[in-house]
Design an enzyme around this catalytic site. Structure first.
Site, PDB file in Angstrom:
ATOM      1  N   HIS A   1      -6.505   7.605  -5.616  1.00  0.00           N
ATOM      2  CA  HIS A   1      -7.082   7.768  -6.952  1.00  0.00           C
ATOM      3  C   HIS A   1      -7.460   6.411  -7.535  1.00  0.00           C
ATOM      4  CE1 HIS A   1      -2.969   6.722  -8.147  1.00  0.00           C
ATOM      5  NE2 HIS A   1      -3.430   6.491  -9.359  1.00  0.00           N
TER       6      HIS A   1
ATOM      7  N   LYS B   1      -1.194   0.653  -1.941  1.00  0.00           N
ATOM      8  CA  LYS B   1      -0.205  -0.440  -1.922  1.00  0.00           C
ATOM      9  C   LYS B   1       1.144   0.116  -1.512  1.00  0.00           C
ATOM     10  CE  LYS B   1       0.703  -4.775  -3.001  1.00  0.00           C
ATOM     11  NZ  LYS B   1       1.444  -4.908  -1.737  1.00  0.00           N
TER      12      LYS B   1
ATOM     13  N   LYS C   1       5.128   5.267  -8.912  1.00  0.00           N
ATOM     14  CA  LYS C   1       5.664   3.994  -9.405  1.00  0.00           C
ATOM     15  C   LYS C   1       4.544   3.137 -10.009  1.00  0.00           C
ATOM     16  CE  LYS C   1       8.653   2.300  -6.623  1.00  0.00           C
ATOM     17  NZ  LYS C   1       9.328   1.645  -5.486  1.00  0.00           N
TER      18      LYS C   1
ATOM     19  N   LYS D   1       2.657   3.460   2.342  1.00  0.00           N
ATOM     20  CA  LYS D   1       3.900   2.922   2.933  1.00  0.00           C
ATOM     21  C   LYS D   1       3.713   2.822   4.437  1.00  0.00           C
ATOM     22  CE  LYS D   1       7.909   1.542   1.296  1.00  0.00           C
ATOM     23  NZ  LYS D   1       8.114   0.845   0.023  1.00  0.00           N
TER      24      LYS D   1
ATOM     25  N   SER E   1       3.726  -8.153  -6.758  1.00  0.00           N
ATOM     26  CA  SER E   1       2.728  -8.082  -5.685  1.00  0.00           C
ATOM     27  C   SER E   1       1.319  -7.966  -6.275  1.00  0.00           C
ATOM     28  CB  SER E   1       3.003  -6.882  -4.777  1.00  0.00           C
ATOM     29  OG  SER E   1       3.994  -7.186  -3.827  1.00  0.00           O
TER      30      SER E   1
END
Length: 473
Positions: free
Chosen positions: A67, A72, A96, A108, A364
């Site tokens: 989206h 990440k 998150k 991930k 990050s």
């Protein structure tokens, strides 16, 4: 979930999602799209071991949501890695990032290896081959998917990844942004290493500074004097313990896979870390008592319990024995949905992983922005700020006829370094997210716990993007 069924981390995340979805207004189709993993890449590749034998490595990269781009999420090295776990962690990354307003989709990666069983040279070969497999399928890139460190990986592995990527993508000017958590010399950002632990501290501190929440639990406001138990002395657990101790809390117990130690007088995480480095174990630390099992630390009487290791450590079996008043989920998925139900009945406040350990991805994000801008934070304004503050201070001292102390002078004059700006951005991010979740929770008395409120926040933000894009009329 019946006793016969194996534990599914992804199913556990879906359960929490469904529990929260009831408190939103969105069409069931949008909710199903948000829940689903967009892409699952399962990889098998061979490497030659140092002894000449060939081993086939099992690896994954999951992109849960696009989206927002890029996706990440960290890469973990663990012999417990499986597709279910990587899918669950990728979905948590989506939620998150949404909660803390970091503009990434969730992803991930995982390699099913125990890094302790391989030499440095073997780990480098595995990491570089994994990276080249991701490049082949367009599963990595500064605008596509940006990995980071996770359990079992760190700066070293990220350095191998960026070097491999750059060798395969010559001339790509933003190539340093293909991965975060890099050494500073390779484009990393100062403050990244301690970011997750510091974010956990900022999030819990914000909760502890809320008068109505602390009053309802019969606790004084603030973190000072509170007793802390930390499970896990890796990067996250170590820094979480450090920041709590430095701000006046007392870390009474630390647990690792080989055992746990307790001291009513408090433990210094650095001293315990050095003891473990020297002896190979945290046990038998001078002045501390060994606990029979490492899981015994979870059941100690304390104000704040920080599980900072792996998932599913607090479940239906041991949740009734938890005596902490606040649980701060520094790890991903340490408490199961069944445990949440028990916490609600026991009036234990569980501060959920899906935003509490977002310090890593927040910093990050700062590193990624630094890589795209090609300039370190503070370089342009540090000296200007120092000169301006020096001038203002001189004017005030001249007008008042009074001098400030040397310590205060240094503090007032100081222009921000990169790490100052990173800490400041992280503090603002965690504090704002905590307040936002609490506002959602308190505005609807039917929402049972803070985790559900966090999911409501995430669902609303992701669904709004889908709706505004017109994907679902």
């Amino acid at each position: 979930m019946s006793a016969q069924q194996p534990y599914s981390f992804f199913h556990s995340v879906e359960q929490s999602f469904d529990k929260a979805a009831k408190f939103t207004k969105w069409d069931p189709g949008i909710l199903e799209q948000i829940k689903a993993c967009n892409a699952v890449y399962q990889i098998r590749f061979p490497i030659k071991r140092d002894d000449g034998s060939i081993e086939v490595i099992e690896a994954y990269r999951v992109q849960h949501s696009q989206h927002k781009s890029p996706c990440k999420g960290g890469i973990r090295f663990s012999d417990e890695v499986n597709q279910d776990e990587v899918m669950a962690l990728a979905s948590l990354m989506t939620y998150k990032c949404a909660i803390v307003n970091v503009p990434f989709g969730g992803a991930k990666g995982g390699l099913k290896i125990n890094p302790r069983s391989y030499s440095t040279y073997e780990l480098e070969k595995i990491t570089r081959r994994y990276t080249s497999e991701l490049v082949k399928k367009n599963f990595i890139g500064p605008g596509i998917d940006v990995p980071a460190p996770d359990y079992g990986t760190g700066e070293r592995e990220m350095a191998w990844i960026v070097d491999t990527y750059q060798s395969l993508k010559p001339g790509e000017i933003d190539s340093a942004g293909c991965v975060t958590g890099k050494p500073v010399s390779l484009g990393g950002v100062r403050g990244r290493k301690e970011a997750t632990g510091l974010g956990v501290f900022y999030g819990i501190r914000e909760v502890c500074n809320m008068h109505e929440v602390m009053h309802g639990m019969g606790l004084p406001v603030g973190v000072e004097g509170k007793t802390i138990v930390v499970q896990g002395l890796g990067n996250v657990g170590y820094h979480t313990a450090k920041f709590f101790r430095e701000h006046g809390s007392k870390v009474i117990a630390l647990a690792e896979y080989e055992g746990a130690i307790y001291s009513a007088d408090g433990l210094n995480e650095e001293e315990v870390f050095q003891h473990r480095k020297k002896t190979g174990s945290i046990l038998n630390f001078p002045g501390a008592t060994n606990l029979a099992k490492n899981t015994d630390a979870l059941e100690l009487e304390c104000d704040i319990l920080i599980p900072a290791a792996l998932e599913n450590v607090i479940n239906a079996e041991n949740a009734p024995r938890i005596k902490a008043k606040i649980i701060g989920e520094a790890a991903n998925g340490p408490c199961t949905p069944e445990a949440d139900e028990i916490f609600t009945k026991k009036r234990i406040l569980c501060v959920p992983d899906m935003y509490l350990n977002a310090g890593g991805v927040t910093v990050s994000y700062f590193e990624w922005l630094k890589n795209l801008s090609h300039v370190r934070y503070g370089r342009l304004e540090k000296r200007f700020t120092e000169n301006l503050n020096t001038h203002i201070l001189a004017q005030i001292e001249g007008l008042t006829g009074k001098q400030v102390s040397d310590q205060e002078r240094a503090f007032i004059k100081h222009g921000p370094d990169e790490v100052d700006l990173v800490y400041s951005g992280l503090e603002e991010t965690m504090s704002a997210a905590t307040r936002e979740i609490m506002d959602i929770w308190h505005s609807n008395p039917e929402i049972p716990d803070m985790r559900t409120a966090a999911y409501v926040s995430a669902i609303n933000k992701v669904a709004t993007i889908y709706a505004e894009l017109g994907i679902f009329p």
